[in-house]
Scaffold this motif. Structure first.
Motif, PDB file in Angstrom:
ATOM      1  N   ARG A 195      73.137  40.067 -53.939  1.00 54.93           N
ATOM      2  CA  ARG A 195      72.243  39.525 -53.223  1.00 54.93           C
ATOM      3  C   ARG A 195      71.942  37.995 -53.376  1.00 54.93           C
ATOM      4  N   VAL A 196      71.847  37.577 -54.574  1.00 58.85           N
ATOM      5  CA  VAL A 196      71.491  36.256 -54.943  1.00 58.85           C
ATOM      6  C   VAL A 196      72.835  35.261 -54.765  1.00 58.85           C
ATOM      7  N   VAL A 197      73.808  35.906 -54.875  1.00 61.18           N
ATOM      8  CA  VAL A 197      75.169  35.193 -54.732  1.00 61.18           C
ATOM      9  C   VAL A 197      75.423  34.748 -53.179  1.00 61.18           C
ATOM     10  N   GLY A 202      74.823  31.442 -48.450  1.00 64.47           N
ATOM     11  CA  GLY A 202      74.160  31.026 -47.436  1.00 64.47           C
ATOM     12  C   GLY A 202      73.458  29.425 -47.405  1.00 64.47           C
ATOM     13  N   ARG A 203      73.124  29.029 -48.431  1.00 65.94           N
ATOM     14  CA  ARG A 203      72.456  27.790 -48.737  1.00 65.94           C
ATOM     15  C   ARG A 203      73.328  26.860 -48.664  1.00 65.94           C
ATOM     16  N   LEU A 204      74.405  27.084 -49.542  1.00 62.82           N
ATOM     17  CA  LEU A 204      75.640  26.295 -49.458  1.00 62.82           C
ATOM     18  C   LEU A 204      76.186  25.653 -47.963  1.00 62.82           C
ATOM     19  N   ARG A 215      70.424  36.871 -44.079  1.00 57.58           N
ATOM     20  CA  ARG A 215      71.959  36.944 -43.963  1.00 57.58           C
ATOM     21  C   ARG A 215      72.230  38.061 -45.324  1.00 57.58           C
ATOM     22  N   ALA A 216      71.808  37.738 -46.398  1.00 59.44           N
ATOM     23  CA  ALA A 216      72.176  38.334 -47.744  1.00 59.44           C
ATOM     24  C   ALA A 216      71.639  39.675 -47.603  1.00 59.44           C
ATOM     25  N   ASP A 230      71.077  44.481 -56.636  1.00 60.34           N
ATOM     26  CA  ASP A 230      70.242  43.633 -57.386  1.00 60.34           C
ATOM     27  C   ASP A 230      70.589  43.377 -58.951  1.00 60.34           C
ATOM     28  N   ARG A 231      71.742  43.970 -59.273  1.00 58.50           N
ATOM     29  CA  ARG A 231      72.307  44.229 -60.441  1.00 58.50           C
ATOM     30  C   ARG A 231      73.316  42.972 -60.524  1.00 58.50           C
ATOM     31  N   PRO A 232      73.594  42.482 -62.085  1.00 63.56           N
ATOM     32  CA  PRO A 232      74.280  41.417 -62.215  1.00 63.56           C
ATOM     33  C   PRO A 232      75.706  41.946 -61.722  1.00 63.56           C
TER      34      PRO A 232
END
Ligand SMILES: Nc1ncnc2c1ncn2[C@@H]1O[C@H](COP(=O)(O)OP(=O)(O)OP(=O)(O)O)[C@@H](O)[C@H]1O
Length: 423
Positions: A195-197, A202-204, A215-216, A230-232
């Protein structure tokens, strides 16, 4: 910059979250530094990973080099067209302008060498919007090198490339708004969650934070990674990494999608879902170019195909000859004895028939003759439950190019003796 280039050094795996093998950054296939990833883009909803079954099993269109046959798939009417004029999150146009005539991929006499190795010798082909085009060739044929050039990550030595009408070498920033790139090996931040990736991507791509977050979340669902969102990322299996790689390529809703072995590592159900997703994207107007060694998969999803040999697209004449004039068809009946009897009565030459366990294969010269044979078997009261070519068009052509037939033990179709009622 793409994650593989900007990824900080991965920390050691913690005992409770062991890292998976093979999660190192992608192999270095270029002798040039990778360039930054595409920038922003727009849009609304997305075709789902969990695609309708009818879309996933869409029949293959005519396979021909450098031609495409846009194909409507069922179950996609509600999906927005990603090629439609779009606006950014503040309402301003964001996509590079393209016309329908130039919206796909155009490659003309592209060449690329690595020292003395001529990886791409002379490639010319087009891939049309609204279609899935297969890129096929043996190991080392130059497929990945070509895809890297299309993705603006490697400069050609010569030739011309247009992605949605944009030259990815002269104008990489604009090209990256148009294209989505899924490499064969995902490079990502191992400690960050999918999710963070995806938010970071999206920010990039220039999305405001709240849009990137939404979007994520949306993409995590599109590729079926909700449970692991939400796991690594280091805990992802190979197939789950593929899903994340695809989601990453879709973040900015590209109009041209370049995929290098997207089905590698996917389980059978996921492959069906991937096919459905690709079909839906194509139905929405996206130009999809997919390189794969899984010819059966490609036969299921591709509208057109480009065969590559030693860095060159195979000519139409060679393709026609490789396809051959005959095809081996597999027939199954509830009553195999009745099938054998009927084939004899119809006049099929014995040397064209082969019994393989519960199946019978018959070498037939043309689709019309196959249709005629089926009609005659049914008219004769034979209970047919299966009647289909043993391999698809793509596989047959590939095998023909490599000098093999589709059915071990059978004569090559072109060398079948011509006698009997069905050719
Ligand atoms: N960075 C590089 N430096 C030197 N040679 C390279 C480099 N990248 C690719 N090659 C060579 O170029 C040729 C084409 O490689 P490429 O990876 O494009 O083939 P491919 O069709 O994608 O193969 P595969 O199906 O095995 O992935 C090969 O001979 C390969 O060894």
């Amino acid at each position: 910059m793409p994650p593989e280039e900007t990824t900080p050094s991965p920390p050691r795996s913690s005992p409770d979250e062991p890292g998976r093998p093979g999660q190192s950054p992608p192999r270095a296939t270029t002798d040039q530094p990778h360039r930054p990833d595409p920038s922003p883009a727009p849009v609304a909803r997305e075709p789902r990973w969990h695609a309708p079954a009818e879309a996933a099993t869409a029949p293959v269109g005519a396979q021909s080099q450098a031609s495409a046959h846009p194909q409507a798939s069922a179950g996609s009417a509600s999906i927005p067209n990603p090629t439609a004029p779009s606006t950014d999150h503040a309402g301003s146009p964001t996509h590079a302008p393209t016309s329908s005539a130039t919206a796909g991929i155009e490659v003309v006499d592209v060449r690329r060498a690595f020292g003395s190795v001529q990886a791409v010798r002379s490639m010319t082909f087009t891939a049309a919007p609204g279609s899935v085009t297969a890129l096929i060739g043996p190991n080392g044929a130059g497929k990945t090198t070509l895809l890297l050039m299309l993705a603006s990550l490697l400069a050609p030595d010569a030739g011309s490339i247009r992605i949605g009408g944009v030259d990815p070498i002269a104008d990489p920033r604009v090209a990256r708004r148009v294209l989505g790139w899924m490499p064969d090996v995902l490079g990502t931040w191992r400690t960050l969650s999918p999710r963070v990736v995806l938010r970071m991507m999206g920010r990039l791509h220039g999305m405001p934070t709240h849009v990137a977050r939404a979007r994520a979340d949306e993409l995590v669902a599109v590729v079926g990674l909700e449970q692991l969102a939400d796991r690594p990322s280091r805990v992802l299996s190979r197939g789950q990494q593929q899903r994340l790689g695809l989601a990453r390529a879709l973040v900015h809703r590209p109009r041209v999608l370049l995929l290098d072995e997207p089905a590698a590592g996917l389980d059978p159900a996921s492959r069906v879902q991937l096919r459905g997703l690709l079909r839906d994207l194509a139905t929405d107007g996206c130009t999809v170019l997919v390189s794969s060694h899984d010819l059966g998969e490609l036969d299921e999803v591709a509208d057109a195909s480009v065969f590559v040999e030693a860095g060159e697209a195979v000519s139409g004449d060679r393709l026609a000859s490789a396809r051959g004039s005959s095809t081996t068809w597999r027939i199954r009946s509830l009553d195999p004895a009745a099938l054998s009897l009927a084939l004899g009565r119809i006049g099929v030459a014995i040397d064209r028939i082969r019994v393989e366990g519960p199946s019978t294969t018959v070498v037939i010269d043309a689709d019309a003759h196959a249709a005629d044979l089926l009609a005659r078997l049914v008219a004769a009261g034979v209970p047919i439950v299966h009647f289909a070519p043993t391999v698809g068009d793509i596989e047959r052509t590939f095998l023909g190019l490599s000098g093999q037939t589709g059915a071990p033990g059978l004569p090559a179709p072109g060398r079948v003796q011509q006698r009997g009622g069905v050719r």
